[in-house]
Design an enzyme around this catalytic site. Structure first.
Site, mmCIF file in Angstrom:
data_model
loop_
_atom_site.group_PDB
_atom_site.id
_atom_site.type_symbol
_atom_site.label_atom_id
_atom_site.label_comp_id
_atom_site.label_asym_id
_atom_site.label_seq_id
_atom_site.Cartn_x
_atom_site.Cartn_y
_atom_site.Cartn_z
ATOM 1 N N ASP A 52 0.831 -1.159 0.032
ATOM 2 C CA ASP A 52 0.047 -0.017 0.102
ATOM 3 C C ASP A 52 0.988 1.372 -0.144
ATOM 4 O O ASP A 52 2.083 1.045 0.150
ATOM 5 C CB ASP A 52 -0.971 -0.041 1.336
ATOM 6 C CG ASP A 52 -1.777 1.269 1.166
ATOM 7 O OD1 ASP A 52 -2.254 1.609 0.263
ATOM 8 O OD2 ASP A 52 -1.930 1.413 2.531
ATOM 9 N N LYS A 53 0.376 2.330 -0.415
ATOM 10 C CA LYS A 53 1.096 3.631 -0.271
ATOM 11 C C LYS A 53 0.898 4.321 0.903
ATOM 12 O O LYS A 53 1.843 4.546 1.799
ATOM 13 C CB LYS A 53 0.920 4.438 -1.648
ATOM 14 C CG LYS A 53 1.872 5.573 -1.586
ATOM 15 C CD LYS A 53 1.364 6.541 -2.622
ATOM 16 C CE LYS A 53 0.076 7.376 -2.379
ATOM 17 N NZ LYS A 53 0.493 8.402 -1.282
#
Length: 1195
Positions: A415-416
């Site tokens: 995920d970012k």
């Protein structure tokens, strides 16, 4: 209340009617489920509900034995050994007695049972403590203290401050105004931010006992379920009153705690095992490591080896048996007809040999693996290098089954937000009415946005509404410090805090909130906006709206959300401002900023009343309420007037670029899956060094299935025709087509051919689908890492799930296999713990096979001289104690203490992670099996030859078969112990204890056991054997000769198998050159084939000069270098960048010098120049290293 701001509301940008499109009737296709009906203040309920007592225990007193045995005998190994125990009970079948397999099996089961009992007793004690807590319940017209376990559905309870809720409740009223209360849900979702709950207006004034007693209606709600954030119910206070909608805002869950509120009055709706907390207490999906799966296959192979050897032995017994062997049972003595005689005899003989050889399958392997994995997990928990002081968080191994899987990861899905970034947002600019504003325009000197608002006109109105939207369209709870100062904002999303804080800095400060209104201070003037409706943000809607009544009495809708959601709901005629705003969004995104669009509309009173009826009906539905509410929201969120957009910055976490660079060097493919805009995701990709300027970006943004497939095929053609590094960028809308079964394999082939993959605008389900696709199709080990609830699905789909305990709570960490506080800790977790554990577990399992075959196959060689009668050469109890006592410590020492390269070296040279993989395979399995067979042959026949005629003493006395057996048994214990030392690269105190202590333990046991029969009725046949063995000169000569002769080929093999004396410089140089040469080969092999070739090449690195090193092997064991090679080494910076600058030396530090300084180990030049001269491609690769892939040391 009037203000200057209210005058600007007189003219609105937009006022359009609400369409009368009917809601969907999707529920008609499915029957509506029966609701739960609760009668209020009634002694009887329409149905019997579960009690409030909980039981999290796994067993009861009566169910423990059957449940435990059922669970244990799901394992094939335990079933096999149970079968051996039963066979041993058949008369005249077992050569080892009736109990030699039973005792080890019972011991192993007892250890497992003790562990289960201890853990379950802890659960039951915790349950008793919780069930006996007290709470006030309305009974007999007064508040009575009642234990939690006696609370029932339909009871009214009074909860004081700082108290956990005993069941799932619906709040009626509280000590605070407007019936609000504050709760903490850390036990449910890990979020420490306070959340607000409120009773409905019709119940918020019920604060006395008399008020509650008058309630005679009923409550309807959905059946118990596990969805923490969803609730649908309706309340009828008496027979004549209408139904009132109840939602998540009125729900108080068991496990949550009341905070900052003196007391609340609430109604119990779900109890005990039906509460949402208990519904969510299911186990995380069981994951099995790749090593475990391959181990099961290997055990099956050993089982078939056992069958083949037993059949061959039984056949040989039938072949050599004749009437002259009067001391063996005759066929006719079995009492069967002549034809059946031989078959029955063969069957009996076969069972005899099955029992004789059954220990070829290691009975102690399961327990050993559990012990070692538990200790390895503690090493992860105790690692101070993965401690984050800011949050006081250590790394946590939530499972120990996947320790070795950390050493085989090939794909990482990240995920970012909150994973690569800090999830600490800062307002960095905005676009309003077609004009863009950066921090220097807003916060440095004159506030350009406010100055433009002072100019008047439509621009001023848009700016005013834009700032009002930021101030009122949110779910923030304010906290007022006792010592004064600025109001502190609390919210579940840091985005909201950043936006509201930005609005405060621009002169529009959010001040107060109640469930019915919010109060803001706009340019120093206080305004109050009545909250009519809040349309919450969801992952499907991707937007949030509030409907408010402004101070001038007009109804406004303010909406913020993703640009794709806002643009499609704008009224016509806004193409110009839409185009400008879209351009500004791209500018923000290219800077890596997170963006939201803002819009509003004015709603006529009549239209709102019409819509409110639709919304009210949808909000009181019990079945598919969320869908109905979303459909109702679609009717009002349309014909919007675009106000502008916001930009907030989420900075990268510490050392994220270095970490990703190291992961790429380790041969791990990194995929970033985010819900952000494409431009934002690409910019973050460059910032974190996942992308670099030399890469070609393959952007896939198509609207149809056919166009997407054509684009993927074109990209595959482009990749196959170029040598340039590629990266794939795809958005969520296109991904929907790319994941179609007909196209998914082509899409996967494209992604696996590229250096990096970025997926934007991905939903949680799409993230999980991508992870599942790669996991299932490639067969490689995948790892997913995230920090929020939207990452849970992909975390559970991957082989290994990593949760980050960040700003979004602990949902991901609680659902993960391992939890860390920062992304940078991933390198230590994989490169050190993962690589070490994989190497340790591989050796441990192979060594367990080896030591068992080494001893028990000797019975096969002895059968040649015992007429294939099944006679044992070892005393029966020493056979069982071999795994329990004399060889139990060696594999544990390997599994706990062994390490190849130090942690610092592994972090400095990530490529070592790649070289470590795939060592646990069938090739290595057969090598170990062959080695154990060779050792068993040497141990038996060397001892047999040394034993000679059996005359072992000067007196001329000879020993029997048990003397020979104890000679061999002693030599086996010595050889397998020394073999573990030979396979050990790092010696510790426990390693010495395991090797030498096991040998000493055998000598002590033999001494004591030989005379045990004088005190206990055991060991009759071995009485006095120690005196015979230890007084024989032949035994002591054999103790030196037999183990040395047996292990001598292993010393030679170890010198030839691995380049023990080759420097790490040479290893890296040779590996890189071979990999680069293969990269340019026409028709390049698939990735997995290349990796297999890499391993084959590495195996041959040391063979060329192996003969020159054989005699030097014994000079230095640790690290495999001679004293001359261990002296201080100076290496150049370019060598370090190429991953070839360290001569492995665990005891000394490296000294790095500049490229211009003299290198004392510089080789002689040949006609082509020095060895450091690189080809054009090598220089290009070196430039890539300098741009971000250079060697690093991550601590």
């Amino acid at each position: 209340m009037t203000s200057s701001s209210s005058s600007s509301d007189e003219t609105t940008p937009d006022s359009s009617p609400i369409p009368t499109r009917p809601l969907s009737a999707s529920s008609k296709a499915n029957p509506t489920p029966r609701p739960r009906v609760i009668h209020l203040n009634s002694s009887t309920q329409p149905e019997a509900f579960l009690g409030n007592a909980i039981n999290t225990g796994k067993y009861s007193v009566w169910s423990f034995i059957p449940s435990f045995l059922f669970e244990q005998f799901h394992r094939y190994s335990n079933i096999f050994f149970l079968g051996m125990v039963l066979l041993q009970q058949i008369p005249d079948v077992s050569p080892t007695g009736k109990f030699t397999t039973m005792v080890p099996l019972v011991f192993i089961l007892s250890v497992s049972a003790l562990k289960e009992i201890i853990e379950d007793v802890k659960r039951h004690k915790a349950d008793v403590e919780v069930n006996n807590r007290a709470v006030q319940v309305l009974k007999n017209n007064s508040w009575e203290w009642v234990k939690w376990r006696n609370v029932a559905v339909g009871d009214f309870v009074k909860i004081p401050n700082d108290t956990f809720f005993p069941a799932d409740l619906v709040i009626f009223s509280s000590s605070e105004q407007m019936g609000i209360c504050y709760i903490e849900t850390a036990n449910l979702d890990g979020e420490t931010n306070l959340k607000i709950r409120q009773g409905i207006p019709e119940t918020m004034k019920m604060i006395e006992i008399e008020d509650l007693k008058e309630v005679t209606g009923e409550l309807h709600c959905e059946l118990p379920n596990r969805f923490l954030y969803e609730f649908a119910g309706k309340l009828k206070l008496d027979e004549e009153s209408p139904y009132l909608a109840l939602g998540p805002e009125q729900l108080l869950l068991r496990g949550a705690k009341l905070q900052n509120t003196s007391w609340i009055l609430a109604l119990v709706i779900y109890t005990g095992q039906e509460t949402k907390l208990m519904k969510n207490s299911t186990k995380v999906p069981l994951k099995r490591s790749t090593v475990d799966k391959l181990t099961n296959k290997q055990i099956v192979m050993l089982f078939w080896l056992l069958i083949v050897v037993s059949l061959a032995s039984a056949g040989m017994s039938m072949a050599v048996h004749d009437d002259n062997m009067w001391y063996l049972p005759k066929v006719q003595d079995l009492g069967h007809p002549a034809v059946v005689n031989k078959f029955v005899t063969f069957l009996y003989t076969f069972m005899t040999f099955i029992i004789l050889y059954n220990n070829l399958i290691p009975i102690s392997l399961t327990v050993t693996l559990e012990v070692v994995r538990f200790i390895q997990a503690q090493f992860i928990n105790w690692d101070c290098d993965m401690y984050h002081p800011e949050t006081n968080t250590f790394a946590t191994a939530r499972t120990s089954n996947l320790n070795e899987e950390l050493g085989q990861v090939r794909y990482i899905f990240s995920d970012k937000t909150g994973t690569l970034t800090r999830n600490v947002m800062e307002f960095r600019g905005c676009s309003c009415s077609g004009d863009v504003y950066y921090p220097e325009d807003l916060f440095c000197g004159q506030n350009e946005l406010v100055c433009n608002m002072d100019k008047g006109g439509n621009l001023a109105k848009d700016i005013h509404h834009f700032l009002i939207l930021l101030s009122v369209c949110h779910s923030i709870i304010p906290e007022y410090p006792e010592e004064g100062g600025e109001t502190i904002y609390h919210a579940s999303s840091p985005d909201e805090i950043a936006l509201v804080s930005g609005a405060r800095c621009l002169g529009y400060a959010f001040e107060k909130r109640t469930p019915t209104w919010v109060e803001i201070k706009a340019m120093g003037i206080t305004d109050r906006y009545e909250l009519l409706n809040t349309l919450e943000f969801t992952s499907q809607r991707k937007r949030m709206s509030v409907i408010v009544r402004a101070p001038n009495g007009k109804i406004k809708l303010y909406c913020k959300g993703a640009d794709t959601m806002i643009f499609e709901r704008l009224k016509k005629g806004q193409e110009k401002i839409k185009k400008k705003t879209d351009k500004h969004l791209e500018e923000f995104s290219t800077q890596g900023l997170r963006t939201l669009c803002c819009a509003m509309r004015e709603i006529p009173e009549s239209d709102y009343k019409e819509w409110q009826l639709i919304y009210q009906k949808a909000s009181t539905e019990l079945h598919e309420r969320e869908t109905r509410v979303e459909e109702a929201a679609e009717l009002i969120e349309m014909d919007l007037h675009l106000l502008g957009a916001t930009a907030i910055e989420d900075k990268l976490q510490e050392k994220v670029p270095e970490t990703i660079a190291a992961l790429l060097k380790a041969g791990i493919s990194v995929w970033v899956l985010t819900g952000d805009k494409q431009e934002t995701a690409i910019n973050i990709g460059y910032s974190c060094h996942l992308l670099n300027p030399t890469m070609n970006l393959l952007t896939i943004n198509k609207d149809s299935f056919e166009a997407t497939w054509e684009c993927i095929l074109n990209c595959l053609t482009e990749v196959s025709m170029t040598r340039t590094l590629m990266a794939v960028v795809i958005d969520g809308a296109t991904l929907k087509h790319a994941l179609h079964p007909d196209m998914s394999k082509d899409f996967l082939r494209l992604c696996c051919s590229c250096k990096a993959v970025i997926v934007c605008r991905a939903s949680p389900m799409q993230k999980a689908e991508i992870v599942d696709l790669v996991t299932q199709e490639t067969g490689e080990v995948t790892l997913a890492i995230g920090d929020g609830a939207n990452d849970v699905a992909m975390i559970q789909k991957a082989h290994v799930g990593i949760g980050i305990s960040g700003q979004e709570g602990l949902q991901a960490a609680l659902a993960s296999d391992y939890a860390i506080a920062q992304f940078r800790f991933l390198t230590k977790l994989l490169f050190v713990h993962g690589a070490w554990n994989y190497d340790r577990m591989s050796k441990l399992i192979f060594y367990s096979y080896y030591k068992n075959i080494c001893l028990y196959i000797i019975e096969l060689w002895f059968a040649i001289y015992s007429g294939w009668s099944g006679q044992i050469i070892f005393e029966r109890w020493t056979i069982g104690f071999y795994n329990m006592f004399f060889t139990c410590a060696q594999p544990i020492a390997i599994g706990v203490c062994e390490r190849h390269y130090s942690a610092e070296t592994r972090l400095k040279y990530p490529i070592l992670y790649k070289l470590n993989q795939d060592s646990f395979n069938l090739h290595s399995f057969f090598l170990w099996i062959g080695n154990s067979l060779l050792h068993s042959i040497c141990l038996f026949w060397f001892t047999f030859i040394l034993y000679g005629s059996g005359i072992l003493w000067a007196s001329g006395k000879e020993g029997g078969y048990l003397v020979l057996g104890n000679f061999i048994y002693t030599y086996v214990v010595v050889v397998v112990s020394l073999k573990s030392g030979l396979e050990t690269r790092t010696w510790t105190v426990f390693t010495h204890f395991a090797i030498w202590g096991s040998i000493l333990l055998w000598f002590l046991f033999l001494t004591v056991y030989s005379y045990a029969y004088t005190f206990l009725p055991i060991g009759q046949e071995i009485l006095g054997i120690a005196g015979l063995v230890f007084t024989s000169p032949v035994f002591w000569v054999g103790l030196l000769v037999v183990p040395s002769a047996t292990l001598f080929p292993d010393f030679i093999w170890k010198a030839m198998e691995e380049p023990e004396f080759q420097t790490l410089n040479e290893k890296m140089r040779m590996y890189d050159e071979m990999e680069n040469q293969r990269f340019f080969k026409k028709g390049e092999l698939p990735l997995r084939s290349r990796q297999q070739d890499d391993k084959e090449d590495l195996r041959t690195l040391g063979f060329i000069q192996a003969l020159d090193r054989v005699f030097n092997f014994f000079s230095v064991k640790e690290g495999g270098h001679s004293e001359q090679q261990l002296k201080e080494v100076e290496v150049t910076g370019s060598e370090m960048r190429d991953g070839m600058g360290d001569k492995y030396n665990s005891g000394q530090d490296l000294k790095v010098v500049d490229d211009e300084e003299e290198n004392p180990f510089e080789e002689e030049e040949d006609e082509k120049g020095t060895p450091e001269v690189r080809s054009f491609y090598m220089k290009k690769q070196e430039s890539l290293y300098k741009e971000g892939l250079d060697e690093i040391a991550i601590c």
